[in-house]
Scaffold this motif. Structure first.
Motif, PDB file in Angstrom:
ATOM      1  N   THR A  15       0.842  -1.369   0.152  1.00  0.00           N
ATOM      2  CA  THR A  15      -0.042  -0.006   0.058  1.00  0.00           C
ATOM      3  C   THR A  15       0.695   1.244   0.016  1.00  0.00           C
ATOM      4  OG1 THR A  15      -1.690  -1.117   1.290  1.00  0.00           O
ATOM      5  CG2 THR A  15      -1.750   1.171   1.350  1.00  0.00           C
ATOM      6  N   VAL A  16       1.897   1.303   0.721  1.00  0.00           N
ATOM      7  CA  VAL A  16       2.776   2.372   0.813  1.00  0.00           C
ATOM      8  C   VAL A  16       3.505   2.397  -0.259  1.00  0.00           C
ATOM      9  CG1 VAL A  16       4.749   3.296   2.149  1.00  0.00           C
ATOM     10  CG2 VAL A  16       2.881   2.292   3.430  1.00  0.00           C
ATOM     11  N   LEU A  17       3.911   1.621  -0.693  1.00  0.00           N
ATOM     12  CA  LEU A  17       4.891   1.702  -1.946  1.00  0.00           C
ATOM     13  C   LEU A  17       3.986   2.175  -3.306  1.00  0.00           C
ATOM     14  CD1 LEU A  17       7.281  -1.121  -1.753  1.00  0.00           C
ATOM     15  CD2 LEU A  17       7.707   1.174  -0.904  1.00  0.00           C
ATOM     16  N   GLY A  18       2.922   1.570  -3.244  1.00  0.00           N
ATOM     17  CA  GLY A  18       1.825   1.944  -4.289  1.00  0.00           C
ATOM     18  C   GLY A  18       1.507   3.535  -4.327  1.00  0.00           C
ATOM     19  N   ALA A  19       1.535   4.116  -3.237  1.00  0.00           N
ATOM     20  CA  ALA A  19       1.082   5.346  -2.977  1.00  0.00           C
ATOM     21  C   ALA A  19       2.279   6.253  -3.569  1.00  0.00           C
ATOM     22  CB  ALA A  19       0.669   5.662  -1.550  1.00  0.00           C
ATOM     23  N   LEU A  20       3.445   5.711  -3.274  1.00  0.00           N
ATOM     24  CA  LEU A  20       4.863   6.540  -3.516  1.00  0.00           C
ATOM     25  C   LEU A  20       4.852   6.302  -5.257  1.00  0.00           C
ATOM     26  CD1 LEU A  20       7.064   5.527  -0.948  1.00  0.00           C
ATOM     27  CD2 LEU A  20       5.775   7.755  -1.007  1.00  0.00           C
ATOM     28  N   GLU A  21       4.599   5.180  -5.703  1.00  0.00           N
ATOM     29  CA  GLU A  21       4.531   5.068  -7.069  1.00  0.00           C
ATOM     30  C   GLU A  21       3.430   5.860  -7.669  1.00  0.00           C
ATOM     31  OE1 GLU A  21       6.696   3.789  -9.033  1.00  0.00           O
ATOM     32  OE2 GLU A  21       7.660   2.410  -7.797  1.00  0.00           O
ATOM     33  N   ASP A  22       2.527   6.202  -7.294  1.00  0.00           N
ATOM     34  CA  ASP A  22       1.414   6.728  -7.795  1.00  0.00           C
ATOM     35  C   ASP A  22       1.658   8.423  -7.969  1.00  0.00           C
ATOM     36  OD1 ASP A  22      -0.078   4.507  -8.130  1.00  0.00           O
ATOM     37  OD2 ASP A  22      -1.249   4.796  -6.429  1.00  0.00           O
ATOM     38  N   ARG A  23       2.327   8.914  -7.009  1.00  0.00           N
ATOM     39  CA  ARG A  23       2.721  10.169  -6.849  1.00  0.00           C
ATOM     40  C   ARG A  23       4.147  10.505  -7.757  1.00  0.00           C
ATOM     41  NH1 ARG A  23       0.707  14.029  -3.330  1.00  0.00           N
ATOM     42  NH2 ARG A  23      -1.119  13.319  -2.080  1.00  0.00           N
ATOM     43  N   GLY A  24       4.972   9.190  -8.148  1.00  0.00           N
ATOM     44  CA  GLY A  24       6.024   9.662  -9.019  1.00  0.00           C
ATOM     45  C   GLY A  24       7.088   9.864  -7.910  1.00  0.00           C
ATOM     46  N   ILE A  25       7.290   9.194  -6.895  1.00  0.00           N
ATOM     47  CA  ILE A  25       8.374   9.782  -5.826  1.00  0.00           C
ATOM     48  C   ILE A  25       9.331   8.335  -5.997  1.00  0.00           C
ATOM     49  CG2 ILE A  25       8.400   9.877  -3.470  1.00  0.00           C
ATOM     50  CD1 ILE A  25       5.686  10.784  -3.147  1.00  0.00           C
ATOM     51  N   SER A  79      17.673  13.938  -9.406  1.00  0.00           N
ATOM     52  CA  SER A  79      16.509  12.888 -10.014  1.00  0.00           C
ATOM     53  C   SER A  79      15.677  13.477 -10.751  1.00  0.00           C
ATOM     54  CB  SER A  79      15.727  12.385  -8.991  1.00  0.00           C
ATOM     55  OG  SER A  79      14.605  11.696  -9.167  1.00  0.00           O
ATOM     56  N   ARG A  80      15.354  13.094 -11.996  1.00  0.00           N
ATOM     57  CA  ARG A  80      14.213  13.782 -12.892  1.00  0.00           C
ATOM     58  C   ARG A  80      12.960  13.999 -12.315  1.00  0.00           C
ATOM     59  NH1 ARG A  80      16.033  11.268 -19.171  1.00  0.00           N
ATOM     60  NH2 ARG A  80      17.974  12.567 -18.998  1.00  0.00           N
ATOM     61  N   ARG A  81      12.482  12.543 -11.659  1.00  0.00           N
ATOM     62  CA  ARG A  81      11.339  12.471 -11.053  1.00  0.00           C
ATOM     63  C   ARG A  81      11.114  13.595  -9.943  1.00  0.00           C
ATOM     64  NH1 ARG A  81       9.844   6.310  -9.816  1.00  0.00           N
ATOM     65  NH2 ARG A  81       7.681   7.333  -9.936  1.00  0.00           N
ATOM     66  N   PHE A  82      12.349  13.880  -9.061  1.00  0.00           N
ATOM     67  CA  PHE A  82      12.195  14.814  -7.977  1.00  0.00           C
ATOM     68  C   PHE A  82      11.955  16.337  -8.840  1.00  0.00           C
ATOM     69  CE2 PHE A  82      14.055  17.905  -5.217  1.00  0.00           C
ATOM     70  CZ  PHE A  82      13.222  17.571  -4.056  1.00  0.00           C
ATOM     71  N   GLU A  83      12.429  16.414  -9.859  1.00  0.00           N
ATOM     72  CA  GLU A  83      12.279  17.674 -10.643  1.00  0.00           C
ATOM     73  C   GLU A  83      10.746  17.908 -10.636  1.00  0.00           C
ATOM     74  OE1 GLU A  83      14.272  20.312 -10.588  1.00  0.00           O
ATOM     75  OE2 GLU A  83      15.777  19.320  -9.393  1.00  0.00           O
ATOM     76  N   ALA A  84      10.331  16.751 -11.357  1.00  0.00           N
ATOM     77  CA  ALA A  84       8.648  17.024 -11.723  1.00  0.00           C
ATOM     78  C   ALA A  84       8.054  17.103 -10.734  1.00  0.00           C
ATOM     79  CB  ALA A  84       8.549  15.437 -12.485  1.00  0.00           C
ATOM     80  N   LEU A  85       8.050  16.531  -9.373  1.00  0.00           N
ATOM     81  CA  LEU A  85       7.505  16.818  -8.076  1.00  0.00           C
ATOM     82  C   LEU A  85       7.654  18.193  -7.583  1.00  0.00           C
ATOM     83  CD1 LEU A  85       8.326  13.677  -5.773  1.00  0.00           C
ATOM     84  CD2 LEU A  85       6.127  14.246  -6.582  1.00  0.00           C
ATOM     85  N   ARG A  86       8.822  18.610  -7.668  1.00  0.00           N
ATOM     86  CA  ARG A  86       9.154  19.948  -7.457  1.00  0.00           C
ATOM     87  C   ARG A  86       8.309  21.039  -8.451  1.00  0.00           C
ATOM     88  NH1 ARG A  86      15.089  22.353  -7.032  1.00  0.00           N
ATOM     89  NH2 ARG A  86      14.819  21.522  -4.988  1.00  0.00           N
ATOM     90  N   GLU A  87       8.143  20.705  -9.654  1.00  0.00           N
ATOM     91  CA  GLU A  87       7.238  21.637 -10.542  1.00  0.00           C
ATOM     92  C   GLU A  87       5.891  21.442  -9.998  1.00  0.00           C
ATOM     93  OE1 GLU A  87       8.180  20.656 -14.540  1.00  0.00           O
ATOM     94  OE2 GLU A  87      10.207  21.292 -14.426  1.00  0.00           O
TER      95      GLU A  87
END
Length: 438
Positions: A15-25, A79-87
């Protein structure tokens, strides 16, 4: 940027890992073998504005307070995914600059020392402030503000109200009440000892000391200082910036007035302590009011959304109550400000009258040497009691009409009769130089 370390309870890993995956973390998982109720520890970086919504979502997924969560600063994340989160989360408004609700609560609690340390540091700061006021030394007074431990309780009450932490709110209010009482009491005892041992000159007139007198008759500008301190304090801890200097500002609003009140009590002038005591109280209330309004404005809300309505009503009641009390005190300070304005206007008009009289042809041989308005000691609403005019002229008998004229003209600008004392000084001119013979 933040790095979150989270323990995953048994049965919640997917459940936890799925939530992180859904948010692109991006995340790293390590198996946990020390305790059976936890299966893993997951590490993942987040932009600061994302910490609160992500942790709230994970809590809904079953991560409760029994599982520990650690949030620390991260200097760099590549991290590219982190930059996407930041935006996604950083859009430049006020709310994106603030730290998470969880971090805010921890920060507010960390700013308040243990009760014994808080009490001792408050006593020391009050004693130093009292010494600085009696010495008429701004530098020493500023030093007392630096060591005052007031910022934690001053901001903790606002934080506790907004995030629905009644324990933090109650503790902070208690600390503030104790802090004010201890500061005034410590200042009074120290000032009394100083007076009894003649450390200061016997017969010292505290109203003649600049650093003290300005706090015995405060004005509305003092209210602006307290409101500014409260807003700046909340913004400082809410954005994770240094709060040291803001703590000095909050102490500036509380410690010197408390010390002035203690000095007035030690000198046996309780009426003189009214203004400074009122200033301490209105500043405490103003800091709390500004903190509440600022926290709600930047978007802090309770952790449990079901309690949002109840918390919002409670915060609204506290804001209205604080605003009402601050308004009453503001009227009191406004009265002091008006009395000061009337006195300043009288002094200006009285000086102009003296200069106009001396400019008349009949008194052309006289000149104004000194002009002083002596105020009464009816603090905090002081008013002119006497005007002392020192006039220089030739070594002849001074015309009685001059004194009578000055008394009449000066009292035109006062509702109450003001005593006017005219002093004559003989001015003898010779060899291009003038000398006084009084």
């Amino acid at each position: 940027m933040r790095l979150v370390q989270l323990t995953v309870p048994t049965g919640k890993r997917e459940t936890v890992l799925g939530a992180l995956e859904d948010r692109g973390i991006d995340y790293v998982v390590t198996d946990e073998e020390s305790r059976r109720e936890y299966t893993a520890v997951v590490y993942f970086p987040l932009p600061s504005p994302a910490v609160e919504p992500v942790l709230d979502e994970l809590q809904e997924a079953g991560i409760d307070e029994d599982a520990y969560t650690v949030v620390v600063d991260a200097e760099t994340v590549v991290s590219r995914r982190f930059e996407a989160l930041r935006e996604e989360y950083e859009n430049g408004d006020v709310e994106t600059d603030r730290i998470s609700r969880q971090e805010l609560q921890a920060e507010a609690e960390s700013l308040t020392p243990t009760f014994s340390v808080y009490t001792v540091m408050t006593v020391i700061s009050a004693v130093v402030a009292t010494a600085g006021l009696l010495l008429d030394s701004p530098a020493v007074v500023v030093g007392s503000m630096v060591i005052a431990p007031l910022i934690g309780p001053a901001l903790g009450a606002s934080v506790g109200s907004v995030i629905d932490d009644e324990e933090l709110f109650t503790e902070s209010v208690f600390y503030q009440i104790v802090g004010v009482a201890v500061a005034i009491a410590a200042a009074a005892v120290f000032a009394w000892l100083v007076r009894m041992t003649n450390v200061v000159p016997p017969g010292l007139d505290i109203t003649a000391v600049g650093e003290i007198s300005e706090r015995l008759a405060p004005d509305l500008l003092s209210l602006a200082i307290a409101l500014g301190a409260g807003i700046a304090g909340i913004i400082s801890i809410a954005t994770g910036t240094s709060v040291a200097l803001v703590g000095v500002m909050i102490a500036a609003a509380l410690i010197p007035p408390a010390a002035a009140a203690g000095i007035a009590i030690a000198w046996g002038q309780p009426t003189a302590a009214i203004g400074s005591t009122a200033l301490v109280l209105v500043n405490v209330l103003s800091v709390n009011l500004a903190g509440l309004l600022t926290l709600w404005y930047v978007g802090y809300r309770p952790e449990n959304l079901f309690s949002l309505g109840e918390t919002e009503q409670r915060v609204r009641r506290r804001i209205v109550g604080l605003a009402a009390i601050v308004f009453v005190f503001a009227l009191f300070l406004g009265g002091i400000t008006y009395a000061s304005y009337v006195s300043a206007t009288f002094e200006e008009n009285a000086r102009e009258e003296v200069e106009l009289v001396l400019s008349e042809e009949e008194f052309a041989q006289y000149q104004l040497l000194e002009f002083e308005v002596v105020m009464d000691d009816e603090y905090p609403f002081v008013s002119p009691e006497q005007v002392v005019v020192t006039i220089g002229g030739p070594p002849d008998e001074a015309p009685p009409a001059l004194a009578d004229t000055l008394r009449e003209r000066i009292n035109q600008h006062s509702d109450d009769q003001v005593a006017v004392e005219v002093r004559y000084v003989n001015v003898i001119e010779g060899n291009g130089e003038a000398s006084r013979d009084g």
